[in-house]
Design a protein around this motif. Structure first.
Motif, PDB file in Angstrom:
ATOM      1  N   TRP A 132       0.816  -1.217   0.000  1.00 59.13           N
ATOM      2  CA  TRP A 132       0.000   0.000   0.000  1.00 59.13           C
ATOM      3  C   TRP A 132       0.849   1.266   0.000  1.00 59.13           C
ATOM      4  O   TRP A 132       0.339   2.352  -0.215  1.00 59.13           O
ATOM      5  N   MET A 133       2.130   1.129   0.254  1.00 62.58           N
ATOM      6  CA  MET A 133       2.987   2.296   0.459  1.00 62.58           C
ATOM      7  C   MET A 133       3.856   2.585  -0.755  1.00 62.58           C
ATOM      8  O   MET A 133       4.352   1.674  -1.393  1.00 62.58           O
ATOM      9  N   HIS A 134       4.021   3.878  -1.011  1.00 62.91           N
ATOM     10  CA  HIS A 134       4.927   4.302  -2.077  1.00 62.91           C
ATOM     11  C   HIS A 134       6.296   4.653  -1.513  1.00 62.91           C
ATOM     12  O   HIS A 134       7.307   4.491  -2.177  1.00 62.91           O
ATOM     13  N   ARG A 135       6.304   5.176  -0.305  1.00 62.53           N
ATOM     14  CA  ARG A 135       7.557   5.536   0.378  1.00 62.53           C
ATOM     15  C   ARG A 135       7.383   5.218   1.860  1.00 62.53           C
ATOM     16  O   ARG A 135       6.279   5.252   2.380  1.00 62.53           O
ATOM     17  N   THR A 136       8.495   4.955   2.489  1.00 62.06           N
ATOM     18  CA  THR A 136       8.461   4.728   3.930  1.00 62.06           C
ATOM     19  C   THR A 136       9.433   5.680   4.617  1.00 62.06           C
ATOM     20  O   THR A 136      10.520   5.958   4.118  1.00 62.06           O
ATOM     21  N   LEU A 137       9.007   6.172   5.745  1.00 58.60           N
ATOM     22  CA  LEU A 137       9.794   7.100   6.550  1.00 58.60           C
ATOM     23  C   LEU A 137      10.033   6.479   7.917  1.00 58.60           C
ATOM     24  O   LEU A 137       9.102   5.994   8.561  1.00 58.60           O
ATOM     25  N   VAL A 138      11.279   6.499   8.348  1.00 57.92           N
ATOM     26  CA  VAL A 138      11.624   6.060   9.692  1.00 57.92           C
ATOM     27  C   VAL A 138      12.163   7.263  10.447  1.00 57.92           C
ATOM     28  O   VAL A 138      13.021   7.986   9.945  1.00 57.92           O
TER      29      VAL A 138
ATOM     30  N   GLU B  43      17.797  -3.225  10.103  1.00 59.14           N
ATOM     31  CA  GLU B  43      16.825  -3.648   9.082  1.00 59.14           C
ATOM     32  C   GLU B  43      15.848  -2.514   8.765  1.00 59.14           C
ATOM     33  O   GLU B  43      15.537  -2.255   7.604  1.00 59.14           O
ATOM     34  N   ARG B  44      15.354  -1.885   9.807  1.00 60.56           N
ATOM     35  CA  ARG B  44      14.387  -0.794   9.638  1.00 60.56           C
ATOM     36  C   ARG B  44      15.003   0.334   8.805  1.00 60.56           C
ATOM     37  O   ARG B  44      14.389   0.842   7.871  1.00 60.56           O
TER      38      ARG B  44
ATOM     39  N   LEU C 168      15.385  -0.595   5.101  1.00 62.51           N
ATOM     40  CA  LEU C 168      14.115  -0.672   4.362  1.00 62.51           C
ATOM     41  C   LEU C 168      13.499   0.697   4.092  1.00 62.51           C
ATOM     42  O   LEU C 168      12.675   0.848   3.198  1.00 62.51           O
ATOM     43  N   ALA C 169      13.899   1.693   4.852  1.00 63.43           N
ATOM     44  CA  ALA C 169      13.297   3.024   4.745  1.00 63.43           C
ATOM     45  C   ALA C 169      13.749   3.743   3.481  1.00 63.43           C
ATOM     46  O   ALA C 169      14.910   3.640   3.074  1.00 63.43           O
ATOM     47  N   ASP C 170      12.816   4.471   2.875  1.00 64.46           N
ATOM     48  CA  ASP C 170      13.170   5.360   1.770  1.00 64.46           C
ATOM     49  C   ASP C 170      13.751   6.664   2.305  1.00 64.46           C
ATOM     50  O   ASP C 170      14.613   7.271   1.678  1.00 64.46           O
ATOM     51  N   ASP C 171      13.251   7.087   3.452  1.00 66.58           N
ATOM     52  CA  ASP C 171      13.677   8.340   4.066  1.00 66.58           C
ATOM     53  C   ASP C 171      13.864   8.107   5.558  1.00 66.58           C
ATOM     54  O   ASP C 171      13.128   7.323   6.168  1.00 66.58           O
TER      55      ASP C 171
END
Length: 87
Positions: free
Chosen positions: A9-15, A50-51, A54-57
């Motif tokens: 469902w996600m296009h980008r992920t932010l941590v 890992e987190r 996997l993050a885009d940002d």
């Protein structure tokens, strides 16, 4: 990331990241938990490495709230630019 079914469902992920020591201290303070309890909770989650991989940002939350707000605002404007170019 711990629930892979949502990744489609996600296009980008932010941590929003901080050191594990800060994460433990902040969680203990916020939730009134013992250090060992927080460490057990963290052991059940994916690792910080890992987190981050996997993050885009990534926003580093290693300072005060004012500094964090500046970082969030900058990334928010970048996200708005990205979204404006999307169809």
């Amino acid at each position: 990331f711990e629930s892979p079914r949502y990744l489609n469902w996600m296009h980008r992920t932010l941590v929003v990241d901080c050191s594990e020591e800060d994460q433990i201290a902040r969680t203990m303070q916020r939730s009134n938990l013992e250090k060992t309890t927080v460490e057990k909770i963290m052991a059940q989650q994916i690792s910080r490495g890992e987190r981050l991989s996997l993050a885009d940002d990534v926003i580093s939350n290693d300072s005060d709230l004012a500094a964090l707000k500046v970082k969030v605002d900058l990334l928010h404007h970048q996200f708005l630019t990205i979204a404006a170019g999307s169809d």
